[in-house]
Structure formats: C-alpha cells, structure tokens
Design a protein around this motif. Structure first.
Motif, mmCIF file in Angstrom:
data_model
loop_
_atom_site.group_PDB
_atom_site.id
_atom_site.type_symbol
_atom_site.label_atom_id
_atom_site.label_comp_id
_atom_site.label_asym_id
_atom_site.label_seq_id
_atom_site.Cartn_x
_atom_site.Cartn_y
_atom_site.Cartn_z
ATOM 1 N N SER A 7 12.296 -1.391 -13.529
ATOM 2 C CA SER A 7 12.521 -0.922 -12.168
ATOM 3 C C SER A 7 13.999 -0.995 -11.865
ATOM 4 O O SER A 7 14.582 -2.068 -11.849
ATOM 5 C CB SER A 7 11.733 -1.779 -11.165
ATOM 6 O OG SER A 7 12.029 -1.394 -9.851
ATOM 7 N N GLY A 8 14.623 0.159 -11.633
ATOM 8 C CA GLY A 8 16.041 0.171 -11.319
ATOM 9 C C GLY A 8 16.416 1.483 -10.693
ATOM 10 O O GLY A 8 15.724 2.481 -10.856
ATOM 11 N N VAL A 14 13.555 5.185 -8.305
ATOM 12 C CA VAL A 14 13.158 3.962 -8.994
ATOM 13 C C VAL A 14 12.667 4.371 -10.374
ATOM 14 O O VAL A 14 11.781 5.225 -10.490
ATOM 15 C CB VAL A 14 12.025 3.235 -8.224
ATOM 16 C CG1 VAL A 14 11.569 2.009 -9.003
ATOM 17 C CG2 VAL A 14 12.496 2.828 -6.840
ATOM 18 N N ARG A 15 13.245 3.802 -11.412
ATOM 19 C CA ARG A 15 12.825 4.105 -12.775
ATOM 20 C C ARG A 15 11.701 3.145 -13.163
ATOM 21 O O ARG A 15 11.826 1.937 -12.979
ATOM 22 C CB ARG A 15 13.998 3.978 -13.739
ATOM 23 C CG ARG A 15 15.079 5.027 -13.508
ATOM 24 C CD ARG A 15 16.343 4.713 -14.285
ATOM 25 N NE ARG A 15 16.118 4.672 -15.718
ATOM 26 C CZ ARG A 15 16.179 5.741 -16.522
ATOM 27 N NH1 ARG A 15 16.449 6.928 -16.001
ATOM 28 N NH2 ARG A 15 15.981 5.625 -17.811
ATOM 29 N N ALA A 16 10.622 3.680 -13.707
ATOM 30 C CA ALA A 16 9.470 2.849 -14.062
ATOM 31 C C ALA A 16 8.634 3.527 -15.127
ATOM 32 O O ALA A 16 8.621 4.755 -15.239
ATOM 33 C CB ALA A 16 8.604 2.585 -12.823
ATOM 34 N N THR A 17 7.951 2.738 -15.932
ATOM 35 C CA THR A 17 6.971 3.270 -16.864
ATOM 36 C C THR A 17 5.676 3.530 -16.093
ATOM 37 O O THR A 17 5.473 2.985 -15.004
ATOM 38 C CB THR A 17 6.674 2.263 -17.992
ATOM 39 O OG1 THR A 17 6.112 1.077 -17.406
ATOM 40 C CG2 THR A 17 7.944 1.900 -18.750
ATOM 41 N N LEU A 21 4.430 1.436 -12.807
ATOM 42 C CA LEU A 21 4.014 2.043 -11.546
ATOM 43 C C LEU A 21 2.580 1.636 -11.211
ATOM 44 O O LEU A 21 2.262 1.335 -10.058
ATOM 45 C CB LEU A 21 4.116 3.565 -11.639
ATOM 46 C CG LEU A 21 3.627 4.341 -10.410
ATOM 47 C CD1 LEU A 21 4.370 3.927 -9.148
ATOM 48 C CD2 LEU A 21 3.769 5.846 -10.644
ATOM 49 N N ALA A 22 1.724 1.600 -12.238
ATOM 50 C CA ALA A 22 0.331 1.190 -12.036
ATOM 51 C C ALA A 22 0.244 -0.232 -11.502
ATOM 52 O O ALA A 22 -0.588 -0.544 -10.644
ATOM 53 C CB ALA A 22 -0.454 1.311 -13.341
ATOM 54 N N ALA A 23 1.122 -1.111 -11.990
ATOM 55 C CA ALA A 23 1.130 -2.497 -11.510
ATOM 56 C C ALA A 23 1.478 -2.548 -10.024
ATOM 57 O O ALA A 23 0.876 -3.304 -9.254
ATOM 58 C CB ALA A 23 2.130 -3.326 -12.322
ATOM 59 N N SER A 24 2.454 -1.739 -9.605
ATOM 60 C CA SER A 24 2.836 -1.695 -8.196
ATOM 61 C C SER A 24 1.724 -1.100 -7.342
ATOM 62 O O SER A 24 1.450 -1.579 -6.239
ATOM 63 C CB SER A 24 4.109 -0.866 -8.025
ATOM 64 O OG SER A 24 5.216 -1.519 -8.609
ATOM 65 N N LEU A 25 1.078 -0.064 -7.858
ATOM 66 C CA LEU A 25 -0.040 0.543 -7.140
ATOM 67 C C LEU A 25 -1.197 -0.441 -6.997
ATOM 68 O O LEU A 25 -1.821 -0.528 -5.937
ATOM 69 C CB LEU A 25 -0.510 1.803 -7.873
ATOM 70 C CG LEU A 25 0.420 3.014 -7.777
ATOM 71 C CD1 LEU A 25 0.016 4.075 -8.794
ATOM 72 C CD2 LEU A 25 0.403 3.604 -6.375
ATOM 73 N N ALA A 26 -1.469 -1.188 -8.056
ATOM 74 C CA ALA A 26 -2.552 -2.179 -8.000
ATOM 75 C C ALA A 26 -2.263 -3.235 -6.938
ATOM 76 O O ALA A 26 -3.148 -3.636 -6.179
ATOM 77 C CB ALA A 26 -2.729 -2.843 -9.373
ATOM 78 N N LEU A 170 5.865 10.087 -2.676
ATOM 79 C CA LEU A 170 6.063 8.955 -3.586
ATOM 80 C C LEU A 170 6.632 9.406 -4.928
ATOM 81 O O LEU A 170 7.481 8.737 -5.516
ATOM 82 C CB LEU A 170 4.735 8.221 -3.804
ATOM 83 C CG LEU A 170 4.787 6.931 -4.637
ATOM 84 C CD1 LEU A 170 5.576 5.842 -3.916
ATOM 85 C CD2 LEU A 170 3.376 6.438 -4.955
ATOM 86 N N GLY A 171 6.170 10.560 -5.396
ATOM 87 C CA GLY A 171 6.637 11.066 -6.687
ATOM 88 C C GLY A 171 8.133 11.319 -6.725
ATOM 89 O O GLY A 171 8.765 11.210 -7.779
ATOM 90 N N LYS A 172 8.709 11.623 -5.552
ATOM 91 C CA LYS A 172 10.141 11.887 -5.496
ATOM 92 C C LYS A 172 10.960 10.604 -5.544
ATOM 93 O O LYS A 172 12.168 10.643 -5.765
ATOM 94 C CB LYS A 172 10.477 12.664 -4.215
ATOM 95 C CG LYS A 172 9.845 14.047 -4.159
ATOM 96 C CD LYS A 172 10.189 14.757 -2.859
ATOM 97 C CE LYS A 172 9.548 16.135 -2.795
ATOM 98 N NZ LYS A 172 9.845 16.830 -1.517
ATOM 99 N N ARG A 173 10.300 9.476 -5.298
ATOM 100 C CA ARG A 173 11.016 8.201 -5.300
ATOM 101 C C ARG A 173 11.013 7.529 -6.670
ATOM 102 O O ARG A 173 11.653 6.502 -6.860
ATOM 103 C CB ARG A 173 10.402 7.257 -4.263
ATOM 104 C CG ARG A 173 10.439 7.804 -2.844
ATOM 105 C CD ARG A 173 10.323 6.705 -1.812
ATOM 106 N NE ARG A 173 9.050 6.011 -1.837
ATOM 107 C CZ ARG A 173 8.019 6.329 -1.057
ATOM 108 N NH1 ARG A 173 8.104 7.361 -0.234
ATOM 109 N NH2 ARG A 173 6.918 5.630 -1.102
ATOM 110 N N TYR A 174 10.264 8.121 -7.611
ATOM 111 C CA TYR A 174 10.149 7.510 -8.938
ATOM 112 C C TYR A 174 10.571 8.470 -10.039
ATOM 113 O O TYR A 174 10.302 9.662 -9.978
ATOM 114 C CB TYR A 174 8.702 7.081 -9.210
ATOM 115 C CG TYR A 174 8.333 5.759 -8.589
ATOM 116 C CD1 TYR A 174 8.437 4.571 -9.305
ATOM 117 C CD2 TYR A 174 7.883 5.702 -7.272
ATOM 118 C CE1 TYR A 174 8.097 3.359 -8.731
ATOM 119 C CE2 TYR A 174 7.545 4.490 -6.684
ATOM 120 C CZ TYR A 174 7.655 3.324 -7.419
ATOM 121 O OH TYR A 174 7.332 2.117 -6.844
#
Length: 198
Positions: A7-8, A14-17, A21-26, A170-174
């Motif tokens: 995450s950076g 925000v850069r994420a795998t 992203l799934a962890a944040s969504l959970a 949300l997609g635009k933020r990642y």
C-alpha cells in the motif's frame, strides 16, 4: 493491508495487490456488519426476536448483505481483476469469520450460501432503482422469516444506497499490481496508510 500486499501512493492512487485490496474490503465488511447490527438493534429487532438476533445465522446473513454491496463495486470497477479479488476476499472473510468465533457448523455451507444469496440479491438489485426490493429480501434473510417490515426494508435500502455511493469511484483510488511487483518495492515505501472504510 496484509500478506503480500503493498500500500503506497503512486500518481494519487493506492497501490495494492488483489489480495491486499481483498484484506481491506474484508475489514470494511466486518466493520459494516457491526454498524448494520447496531442500527438493527436501535430499530428494535432484538426485542422482537432476541434469539434470532444473537444467532450465528443472523450474523452471517448480515455479513453476506454487506459483502454483496462491495461485490457490486468489485464487478463494476475492478473488472480486470474481479475474479482474483473475489477469490481472495472469500478466503479472507472465511478466515476472519472463523477467528471471530463463528462455529464450523455455521460455516459448513458458507460457499454454497454465499453463491445462493448473491444470486438472489443480484436479481433483487436489478428489479428497482430504489433498492427497495433488495432491502425487502435482505430483511427476510436476516430475520429468518417470511414477515416483511417496511421500516427494516427502508433501513436496509437506505444502507445499501449510502454504501454504494460511498464506494463509487473506488477503482480510481487504487492501482492494482501483482505480488512480484509488490515484493520488489523499496522497503521504505512499504508502509500502511490510513484506509478509507470499505
């Protein structure tokens, strides 16, 4: 973010795998479930059926409703990585639910129930623009009966509308990246950020 996620900030994103992203969504789903149950309690659900409100199936139905709202955003805004995110999110949620104390019996048919509810909710979501049909169905599943409630239907429809609006864009933020690229990031850049509620 956990595991092999990163995450950076990069170009305002925000850069994420997908796993990260799934962890944040959970995390957002669990938090959303707690908020939803607090609202249901404020509206008097426990007094009408305290045994059902405190039951594991009721908790699980609340989770599935909150999960479905995020899934709509995943399919709309992360279509390229949709399958990977969904698989990672399902795995992560099951682990989180096990850690929260839900019994193996309750989670025995977790995947089947997830598939069935999402099919039902998808049909209800497409039925009306007001999300009233979705609210009605979600309430019947949460309460575990065939007795509708206009008040609870409205509560759930409003909840769904507000959450979908909050998650819009949300997609635009990642910026999603693969696990190999995440591991190659400089260590000093691999810091967690304050996350928005997902």
């Amino acid at each position: 973010m956990q595991g092999n996620s990163y995450s950076g900030r990069g170009g305002g994103h925000v850069r994420a795998t997908p796993t990260g992203l799934a962890a944040s969504l959970a995390e957002g789903i669990i938090h959303g479930t707690n908020l939803l149950r607090a609202r249901l309690e404020e509206q008097g659900f426990p007094s009408s059926d305290p045994k059902r409100f405190e039951s594991e199936p009721c908790v699980l139905e609340c989770v599935l409703f909150e999960w479905f709202l995020r899934d709509l955003v995943i399919s709309a805004e992360f279509w390229r990585h949709c399958s990977a995110i969904r698989k990672a999110l399902a795995r992560r949620l099951r682990i989180d639910l096990e850690r929260s104390g839900l019994s193996p019996t309750c989670l025995m048919h977790f995947e089947r129930l997830h598939s069935r509810r999402f099919t039902e909710y998808s049909e209800a979501f497409k039925a009306t623009s007001s999300l009233q049909e979705l609210g009605t169905l979600a309430w019947l599943r949460i309460v575990g009966s065939h007795w509708p409630s206009d008040r609870m239907t409205m509560l759930l429809a409003v909840r769904a509308t507000a959450k979908l609006r909050a998650l819009h864009g949300l997609g635009k933020r990642y910026t999603l990246i693969g696990p190999i690229a995440a591991r190659l990031r400089p260590p000093h850049e691999n810091h967690d950020e304050t996350q928005r509620e997902l």
